[in-house]
Design a protein around this motif. Structure first.
Motif, PDB file in Angstrom:
ATOM      1  N   ARG A  18      -2.925  -4.059  14.104  1.00  0.00           N
ATOM      2  CA  ARG A  18      -1.737  -3.851  13.288  1.00  0.00           C
ATOM      3  C   ARG A  18      -0.667  -3.039  13.990  1.00  0.00           C
ATOM      4  O   ARG A  18       0.409  -2.838  13.461  1.00  0.00           O
ATOM      5  CB  ARG A  18      -2.123  -3.159  11.982  1.00  0.00           C
ATOM      6  CG  ARG A  18      -3.064  -3.989  11.133  1.00  0.00           C
ATOM      7  CD  ARG A  18      -3.364  -3.315   9.856  1.00  0.00           C
ATOM      8  NE  ARG A  18      -3.854  -1.956  10.093  1.00  0.00           N
ATOM      9  CZ  ARG A  18      -4.294  -1.160   9.152  1.00  0.00           C
ATOM     10  NH1 ARG A  18      -4.294  -1.539   7.922  1.00  0.00           N
ATOM     11  NH2 ARG A  18      -4.715   0.047   9.434  1.00  0.00           N
ATOM     12  N   GLU A  67      -0.914   0.040   0.263  1.00  0.00           N
ATOM     13  CA  GLU A  67      -1.210  -0.487   1.594  1.00  0.00           C
ATOM     14  C   GLU A  67      -0.597   0.373   2.694  1.00  0.00           C
ATOM     15  O   GLU A  67       0.090  -0.121   3.586  1.00  0.00           O
ATOM     16  CB  GLU A  67      -0.757  -1.937   1.711  1.00  0.00           C
ATOM     17  CG  GLU A  67      -1.457  -2.864   0.749  1.00  0.00           C
ATOM     18  CD  GLU A  67      -0.928  -4.290   0.800  1.00  0.00           C
ATOM     19  OE1 GLU A  67      -0.069  -4.592   1.656  1.00  0.00           O
ATOM     20  OE2 GLU A  67      -1.378  -5.092  -0.024  1.00  0.00           O
ATOM     21  N   ASN A  68      -0.811   1.677   2.622  1.00  0.00           N
ATOM     22  CA  ASN A  68      -0.345   2.653   3.611  1.00  0.00           C
ATOM     23  C   ASN A  68       1.173   2.741   3.716  1.00  0.00           C
ATOM     24  O   ASN A  68       1.698   3.180   4.737  1.00  0.00           O
ATOM     25  CB  ASN A  68      -0.947   2.383   4.994  1.00  0.00           C
ATOM     26  CG  ASN A  68      -2.405   2.747   5.060  1.00  0.00           C
ATOM     27  OD1 ASN A  68      -2.993   3.187   4.083  1.00  0.00           O
ATOM     28  ND2 ASN A  68      -3.003   2.560   6.213  1.00  0.00           N
ATOM     29  N   ASP A 105      -3.574   5.488   8.866  1.00  0.00           N
ATOM     30  CA  ASP A 105      -4.831   5.430   8.133  1.00  0.00           C
ATOM     31  C   ASP A 105      -5.311   6.837   7.800  1.00  0.00           C
ATOM     32  O   ASP A 105      -5.152   7.758   8.605  1.00  0.00           O
ATOM     33  CB  ASP A 105      -5.907   4.711   8.961  1.00  0.00           C
ATOM     34  CG  ASP A 105      -5.619   3.222   9.091  1.00  0.00           C
ATOM     35  OD1 ASP A 105      -4.892   2.681   8.231  1.00  0.00           O
ATOM     36  OD2 ASP A 105      -6.122   2.613  10.057  1.00  0.00           O
ATOM     37  N   TYR A 106      -5.866   7.006   6.631  1.00  0.00           N
ATOM     38  CA  TYR A 106      -6.464   8.241   6.128  1.00  0.00           C
ATOM     39  C   TYR A 106      -5.443   9.331   5.807  1.00  0.00           C
ATOM     40  O   TYR A 106      -5.817  10.479   5.613  1.00  0.00           O
ATOM     41  CB  TYR A 106      -7.530   8.786   7.100  1.00  0.00           C
ATOM     42  CG  TYR A 106      -8.485   7.727   7.554  1.00  0.00           C
ATOM     43  CD1 TYR A 106      -9.310   7.083   6.640  1.00  0.00           C
ATOM     44  CD2 TYR A 106      -8.536   7.331   8.878  1.00  0.00           C
ATOM     45  CE1 TYR A 106     -10.170   6.080   7.043  1.00  0.00           C
ATOM     46  CE2 TYR A 106      -9.393   6.336   9.299  1.00  0.00           C
ATOM     47  CZ  TYR A 106     -10.211   5.710   8.381  1.00  0.00           C
ATOM     48  OH  TYR A 106     -11.052   4.718   8.791  1.00  0.00           O
ATOM     49  N   ARG A 125      -3.887  14.260   6.546  1.00  0.00           N
ATOM     50  CA  ARG A 125      -4.787  13.267   7.118  1.00  0.00           C
ATOM     51  C   ARG A 125      -6.204  13.792   6.962  1.00  0.00           C
ATOM     52  O   ARG A 125      -6.539  14.859   7.464  1.00  0.00           O
ATOM     53  CB  ARG A 125      -4.483  13.019   8.588  1.00  0.00           C
ATOM     54  CG  ARG A 125      -5.423  12.004   9.204  1.00  0.00           C
ATOM     55  CD  ARG A 125      -5.137  11.661  10.630  1.00  0.00           C
ATOM     56  NE  ARG A 125      -4.545  12.764  11.375  1.00  0.00           N
ATOM     57  CZ  ARG A 125      -3.618  12.599  12.297  1.00  0.00           C
ATOM     58  NH1 ARG A 125      -3.169  11.421  12.602  1.00  0.00           N
ATOM     59  NH2 ARG A 125      -3.131  13.649  12.942  1.00  0.00           N
TER      60      ARG A 125
END
Length: 155
Positions: A18, A67-68, A105-106, A125
């Protein structure tokens, strides 16, 4: 438009599929705009987005993570009494807005608060325990099994 070839990176990097789409999205997004904002780093895994949203109340603002992508939008009903008012100069922005931030992510949104016309959004995070570094012992082939020892990761 400039095209960047990331294929050399993919020879040694696993799971970054991605990355190209995220970079292309960032490239298309124009800097600046309305409302102005800052992004601060408040520690190794802590961040804060501060947006200047003078004139907006808590009810006028909306935050959504999907979705982030963190979407911050603001909208107010039209001023019904502005038709009766005459302005010599109108420099205070009174328009609706939508601003999107791509989150890694996270990264989680901890809280959002409105103080003195500034919207503060705190992010952190939080890497899951299963994703933290761990040591893998190598099997010598003499019947020993591979053991994974988790190391202390800086939080």
């Amino acid at each position: 438009m400039t095209t960047i070839d990331f294929s050399p990176l993919f020879r040694s990097m696993i799971g970054f599929d991605r990355m190209t789409s995220a970079l292309e999205t960032a490239y298309r997004t124009e800097p600046g705009g309305y409302p102005p904002y800052n992004i601060e780093v408040n520690g190794e895994n802590a961040y804060r987005i501060t947006m200047a949203v003078a004139g907006f109340s808590e009810q006028d603002l909306s935050l959504e993570v999907k979705e982030n992508i963190l979407t911050v939008s603001g909208g107010r009903p039209e001023d019904t009494d502005s038709a009766d008012r005459k302005f010599l100069y109108r420099g205070i922005a009174n328009r609706n807005f939508e601003r999107k931030f791509q989150l890694a992510d996270y990264v989680q949104v901890l809280e959002a608060r409105l103080e003195n016309g500034l919207l503060h959004i705190d992010l952190r995070r939080e890497i899951p325990e299963a994703m933290k570094p761990r040591k893998i012992e190598v099997n010598s082939g003499a019947g020993r099994t591979i053991e994974a020892n988790k190391t202390q990761a800086a939080a």
